[in-house]
Every structure is written in C-alpha cells, then in structure tokens.
Design a protein around this motif. Structure first.
Motif, mmCIF file in Angstrom:
data_model
loop_
_atom_site.group_PDB
_atom_site.id
_atom_site.type_symbol
_atom_site.label_atom_id
_atom_site.label_comp_id
_atom_site.label_asym_id
_atom_site.label_seq_id
_atom_site.Cartn_x
_atom_site.Cartn_y
_atom_site.Cartn_z
ATOM 1 N N MET A 137 -4.484 14.807 11.441
ATOM 2 C CA MET A 137 -3.196 14.519 10.946
ATOM 3 C C MET A 137 -3.149 12.890 11.108
ATOM 4 S SD MET A 137 -0.262 15.732 13.709
ATOM 5 C CE MET A 137 1.018 15.225 12.645
ATOM 6 N N ASP A 138 -3.499 12.375 12.136
ATOM 7 C CA ASP A 138 -3.253 10.896 12.139
ATOM 8 C C ASP A 138 -4.474 10.305 11.406
ATOM 9 O OD1 ASP A 138 -1.653 11.093 14.763
ATOM 10 O OD2 ASP A 138 -3.340 11.988 15.429
ATOM 11 N N LEU A 139 -5.419 10.906 11.177
ATOM 12 C CA LEU A 139 -6.413 10.394 10.036
ATOM 13 C C LEU A 139 -5.835 10.402 8.629
ATOM 14 C CD1 LEU A 139 -9.248 9.294 9.210
ATOM 15 C CD2 LEU A 139 -10.190 11.688 9.005
ATOM 16 N N LEU A 140 -4.969 11.343 8.208
ATOM 17 C CA LEU A 140 -4.360 11.546 7.145
ATOM 18 C C LEU A 140 -3.489 10.610 6.933
ATOM 19 C CD1 LEU A 140 -4.762 15.260 6.645
ATOM 20 C CD2 LEU A 140 -6.207 13.553 5.504
ATOM 21 N N PHE A 141 -2.611 10.225 7.954
ATOM 22 C CA PHE A 141 -1.510 9.468 8.123
ATOM 23 C C PHE A 141 -1.860 7.926 7.482
ATOM 24 C CE2 PHE A 141 1.291 6.349 10.047
ATOM 25 C CZ PHE A 141 2.515 6.325 9.257
ATOM 26 N N ALA A 142 -3.069 7.735 8.404
ATOM 27 C CA ALA A 142 -3.521 6.117 7.996
ATOM 28 C C ALA A 142 -3.959 6.149 6.560
ATOM 29 C CB ALA A 142 -4.699 5.960 9.021
ATOM 30 N N MET A 143 -4.676 7.078 6.036
ATOM 31 C CA MET A 143 -5.105 6.965 4.660
ATOM 32 C C MET A 143 -3.919 6.958 3.907
ATOM 33 S SD MET A 143 -8.180 9.991 4.811
ATOM 34 C CE MET A 143 -8.218 9.780 2.942
ATOM 35 N N LEU A 144 -2.830 7.793 3.886
ATOM 36 C CA LEU A 144 -1.673 7.899 3.247
ATOM 37 C C LEU A 144 -0.927 6.401 3.251
ATOM 38 C CD1 LEU A 144 -0.030 9.540 1.343
ATOM 39 C CD2 LEU A 144 1.257 10.185 3.370
ATOM 40 N N ALA A 145 -0.734 5.813 4.470
ATOM 41 C CA ALA A 145 -0.239 4.478 4.675
ATOM 42 C C ALA A 145 -0.675 3.471 3.891
ATOM 43 C CB ALA A 145 -0.404 4.146 6.256
ATOM 44 N N MET A 146 -2.266 3.252 3.870
ATOM 45 C CA MET A 146 -2.899 2.312 3.160
ATOM 46 C C MET A 146 -2.690 2.641 1.759
ATOM 47 S SD MET A 146 -6.804 1.421 2.982
ATOM 48 C CE MET A 146 -6.789 0.408 4.453
ATOM 49 N N LEU A 147 -2.831 4.047 1.123
ATOM 50 C CA LEU A 147 -2.517 3.987 -0.215
ATOM 51 C C LEU A 147 -1.071 3.587 -0.760
ATOM 52 C CD1 LEU A 147 -4.314 7.331 -0.969
ATOM 53 C CD2 LEU A 147 -5.335 5.292 -1.508
ATOM 54 N N ILE A 148 0.003 4.190 0.147
ATOM 55 C CA ILE A 148 1.246 3.862 -0.276
ATOM 56 C C ILE A 148 1.494 2.177 -0.176
ATOM 57 C CG2 ILE A 148 3.716 3.988 0.516
ATOM 58 C CD1 ILE A 148 3.050 6.796 1.181
ATOM 59 N N LEU A 149 0.940 1.528 0.865
ATOM 60 C CA LEU A 149 1.389 0.269 1.131
ATOM 61 C C LEU A 149 0.517 -0.712 -0.102
ATOM 62 C CD1 LEU A 149 1.182 -0.358 4.909
ATOM 63 C CD2 LEU A 149 3.026 -0.197 3.260
ATOM 64 N N GLN A 150 -0.497 -0.257 -0.501
ATOM 65 C CA GLN A 150 -1.310 -1.059 -1.573
ATOM 66 C C GLN A 150 -0.561 -0.931 -2.924
ATOM 67 O OE1 GLN A 150 -4.095 -2.937 -2.231
ATOM 68 N NE2 GLN A 150 -5.074 -2.548 -0.023
ATOM 69 N N ILE A 166 -2.801 -8.211 2.606
ATOM 70 C CA ILE A 166 -1.601 -8.162 3.629
ATOM 71 C C ILE A 166 -1.330 -6.482 3.660
ATOM 72 C CG2 ILE A 166 0.695 -8.809 3.752
ATOM 73 C CD1 ILE A 166 0.172 -11.484 2.572
ATOM 74 N N ALA A 167 -1.510 -6.009 2.674
ATOM 75 C CA ALA A 167 -1.122 -4.521 2.882
ATOM 76 C C ALA A 167 -1.968 -3.819 3.505
ATOM 77 C CB ALA A 167 -1.235 -3.898 1.366
ATOM 78 N N ASN A 168 -3.335 -4.203 3.552
ATOM 79 C CA ASN A 168 -4.329 -3.551 4.359
ATOM 80 C C ASN A 168 -4.244 -3.935 5.556
ATOM 81 O OD1 ASN A 168 -5.901 -2.256 2.192
ATOM 82 N ND2 ASN A 168 -7.056 -4.203 2.053
ATOM 83 N N LEU A 169 -3.894 -5.204 6.200
ATOM 84 C CA LEU A 169 -3.403 -5.331 7.558
ATOM 85 C C LEU A 169 -2.095 -4.765 8.042
ATOM 86 C CD1 LEU A 169 -4.163 -9.269 7.393
ATOM 87 C CD2 LEU A 169 -5.706 -7.206 8.427
ATOM 88 N N ALA A 170 -1.164 -4.547 7.111
ATOM 89 C CA ALA A 170 0.066 -3.860 7.602
ATOM 90 C C ALA A 170 -0.192 -2.430 7.762
ATOM 91 C CB ALA A 170 1.276 -4.153 6.299
ATOM 92 N N ALA A 171 -1.159 -1.717 6.887
ATOM 93 C CA ALA A 171 -1.422 -0.249 6.980
ATOM 94 C C ALA A 171 -2.357 -0.161 8.380
ATOM 95 C CB ALA A 171 -2.356 0.158 6.068
ATOM 96 N N VAL A 172 -3.020 -1.281 8.933
ATOM 97 C CA VAL A 172 -3.445 -1.116 10.026
ATOM 98 C C VAL A 172 -2.625 -1.180 11.232
ATOM 99 C CG1 VAL A 172 -5.075 -2.338 12.036
ATOM 100 C CG2 VAL A 172 -5.828 -2.224 9.347
ATOM 101 N N GLY A 173 -1.736 -1.822 11.103
ATOM 102 C CA GLY A 173 -0.624 -2.215 12.389
ATOM 103 C C GLY A 173 0.151 -0.949 12.267
ATOM 104 N N LEU A 174 0.694 -0.275 10.923
ATOM 105 C CA LEU A 174 1.335 0.969 10.849
ATOM 106 C C LEU A 174 0.659 2.053 11.458
ATOM 107 C CD1 LEU A 174 4.209 2.227 9.864
ATOM 108 C CD2 LEU A 174 2.902 2.818 7.649
ATOM 109 N N ALA A 175 -0.574 2.371 11.167
ATOM 110 C CA ALA A 175 -1.392 3.559 11.636
ATOM 111 C C ALA A 175 -1.494 3.456 13.187
ATOM 112 C CB ALA A 175 -2.690 3.513 11.034
ATOM 113 N N ALA A 176 -1.925 1.955 13.727
ATOM 114 C CA ALA A 176 -1.932 2.105 14.911
ATOM 115 C C ALA A 176 -0.643 2.342 15.753
ATOM 116 C CB ALA A 176 -2.358 0.787 15.435
#
Length: 357
Positions: free
Chosen positions: A48-61, A97-107
């Motif tokens: 579920m954490d892996l899926l959240f990280a992927m979803l965060a990247m897609l949404i922020l992009q 910037i969206a990719n870096l934000a996704a990293v921060g959000l997932a972390a």
C-alpha cells in the motif's frame, strides 16, 4: 576544443573503468563479491505504501502540467507537439519539481505510517564518504558498458529521447536549465527513491517470506532479515515463545541504568544504516539462495520498461539498473545509486550541451 575535451574525458573514463573492473575481477577470482555485503533490516513499508508513492507521483505530475497550462492561458487539451519553447521550459521544470515533491510526500507518508527511520530510507551520515566513493567507482564501471551498448545498438535503431529531442530542436538557455533540473537533479533522486529504495526494498521484504498481511500493510521486522530467517509475524507468536531476559552490563554504558534486553535481539543505533546486530556467516550466506537476485531483476525490468519508446535505451538501461540494484542490495543505502545515476545523466547532458553549442 570541446571535441578534444570530450575525447580526453572518454579516455579517462575508459581507463578508470578498466582499472575498477580489473580489481573487481581480482576479488571474484578470490571468491569475494564485487562489493562487500552489509546486512540490513527489512523495509518497513508494504504494497500500500508502494502504491501510494506511485499515485503521488502521477497526481503531482498531472497537477504540475495542468498548473503550467492554466498559468500560461493554454487550453488543457492542447497537444504537446503544439507547445511553444516557453511552455516546454515550464513543463519540464515543473515536472522535475513535481518528482521531488512526490519523493518528499511519499517519505512523509511512510514515516508517519510505519515510523521508517533515516537508515531505512537508505541514508547514513557515518557512511557518506564511503557511499560517495563506491558511487563514483560504480559510475566508472557501469558508464562504459552502458554507453558502449547504446553506441552499438544505435547502429541499427534510431536513438530517441523526448527531452533530448526537444533540446536539439530548441537549444535555448532557459530550456537547458529546466532540463538540467529535471534530468540531472530530480530524475536520479526520484527514480532511485522509487525503483531501488521503495520497489526493490519491498521486493526484498517479499523474499524474506513474510506473511501476506505484512507484505501488503508493512510493519517493522525486529530482526536482521534474510530469506532463511524471519522474525515472528505477530504479537501472539511472540507471547507464545517469550525470550529469556538478560541484563546489559553497567560497564558498557556508564551513563545509563541496566536495561533488559532479549537474547539475540537487536540494539539499533539509528545513525548506523541497517545493521541491527552482527550477522553470522551463515545468515549472510542466506541472502544468496535461489531467487535472491529476483528483486534486482524485477526492479531493473520495470525501470527499463519506463523508458520504452526511447529507441534502444531500454536495453542498456536494464543492465544499468542491474548494477544499481546490486549496489543497493549490497549496502541498502541509496546515496551510491543516486550518485551513479546523477553522474551518468550529467555526463550525457554535458555531451549534449557541447554538441548543441
């Protein structure tokens, strides 16, 4: 002059690569791995954490792209082929910037949900200089084979990369700065975070034989993990088999009172990456049974597949990702992987810059 610098740089890189591969071959001939294995705790995150990280990247992009188009007054349905150079510049920069934000959000998500610590995120201040050294060596060893395969395959397949194509068609300073942010800074951090740390870390957790519930929802395994040694999966098992209690001698810590500790349990220094307690030779060897390398191959295959449509690039990138996955599995730290990826992208970017000027 620029051609001479590129030639000299290539010659130096080939020389370093031969030297490091020679040392690596020497280690293999002595029955040693290319890089010493460092035992680590299993990643505390789940599917579920892996899926959240992927979803965060897609949404922020998507939000970044929509925000750029809205701010420039461009309809959302406009095709990318119709973007102006200014629009491309903003889109590329916002994507980085969206990719870096996704990293921060997932972390943050993984820290709040599973209490992941700094060493579990693949970071260690005590090992930073060592990580930089093996990252630089890894770049020297991997860059030459990767560039060589790309050059050979380009004889039969037309190289294609959307970012490079845009830079060659619109070589403006603003577009180069935005592309540098996206490709040299954001891409190595984001891709190594998602593919090596989260994805491969989760796949290695699956290789330890944890329960389906732990595989989906995560949770910290209290012991050093290997495919042949798994900690109890729930509190009930722990209660049914209580560990014998001992006391830590006062002499070992003159500033603290004696504390109870379980025999064989770990006393983790959170500043030390992943090492919960000394691992025996038998436990370290347990990381090398059948299927031990499938997490590396799986993450490498998905990493290469992400670059599908970029000409022959997926083939050399697959072998690059195997090297990056090996670096991560041997150290369970992400800095060496990021550095290799950064140096590879930076070298490609500098060569491209010299060709377009």
């Amino acid at each position: 002059m620029q051609t001479d610098l590129v030639t000299i740089g290539a010659a130096c890189l080939v020389t370093l690569s031969l030297l490091y591969w020679g040392r690596g071959a020497s280690r293999l001939m002595r029955g040693q791995p290319l890089l010493p294995f460092e035992p680590s705790a299993a990643a505390p995150w789940g599917l579920m954490d892996l899926l959240f990280a992927m979803l965060a990247m897609l949404i922020l992009q998507s939000l970044a792209q929509a925000g750029v188009l809205w701010s420039l007054g461009i309809p959302l349905e406009t095709k990318p082929s119709n973007y102006t150079t200014q629009t491309l510049t903003w889109m590329i920069g916002a994507g980085g910037i969206a990719n870096l934000a996704a990293v921060g959000l997932a972390a943050c998500w993984m820290w709040l949900r599973s209490g992941a610590r700094l060493y579990e995120f693949g970071l260690s201040s005590k090992k930073l200089s060592y990580d930089l050294a093996i990252g630089a060596a890894g770049f020297a060893m991997l860059a030459v084979p990767v560039y060589g395969m790309q050059a050979i395959l380009s004889q039969w397949f037309t190289p294609h990369h959307p970012l490079i194509d845009r830079l060659e068609a619109n070589p403006t300073a603003e577009l180069f700065w935005a592309s540098g942010l996206a490709a040299v800074i954001a891409a190595p951090i984001a891709e190594e975070f998602f593919f090596r740390l989260i994805l491969q870390g989760w796949l290695e957790r699956a290789a330890t034989g944890v329960s389906i519930q732990e595989l989906i929802f995560g949770g910290r395994v209290a012991d050093v993990t290997s495919p042949g040694k798994v900690a109890p999966s729930n509190a009930e098992d722990t209660l049914q088999q209580p560990a014998e209690k001992t006391l830590i001698p006062q002499e070992e810590n003159p500033y603290a009172s004696p504390q109870p500790a379980e025999d064989g349990a770990s006393n983790q220094d959170e500043d030390q990456l992943g090492v919960l307690r000394p691992m025996s030779a038998e436990e370290a060897a347990a990381w090398r049974p059948r299927g031990a390398y499938w997490p590396i191959l799986t993450s490498a295959f998905l990493f290469a597949g992400m670059h599908w449509g970029h000409g022959p690039a997926p083939i050399p990138l697959f072998f690059l990702a195997i090297g990056l996955g090996y670096l991560y599995q041997q150290t369970h730290r992400i800095v060496p992987c990021i550095l290799v990826h950064f140096l590879l992208n930076a070298t490609t970017f500098c060569v491209l810059l010299s060709q377009t000027q």
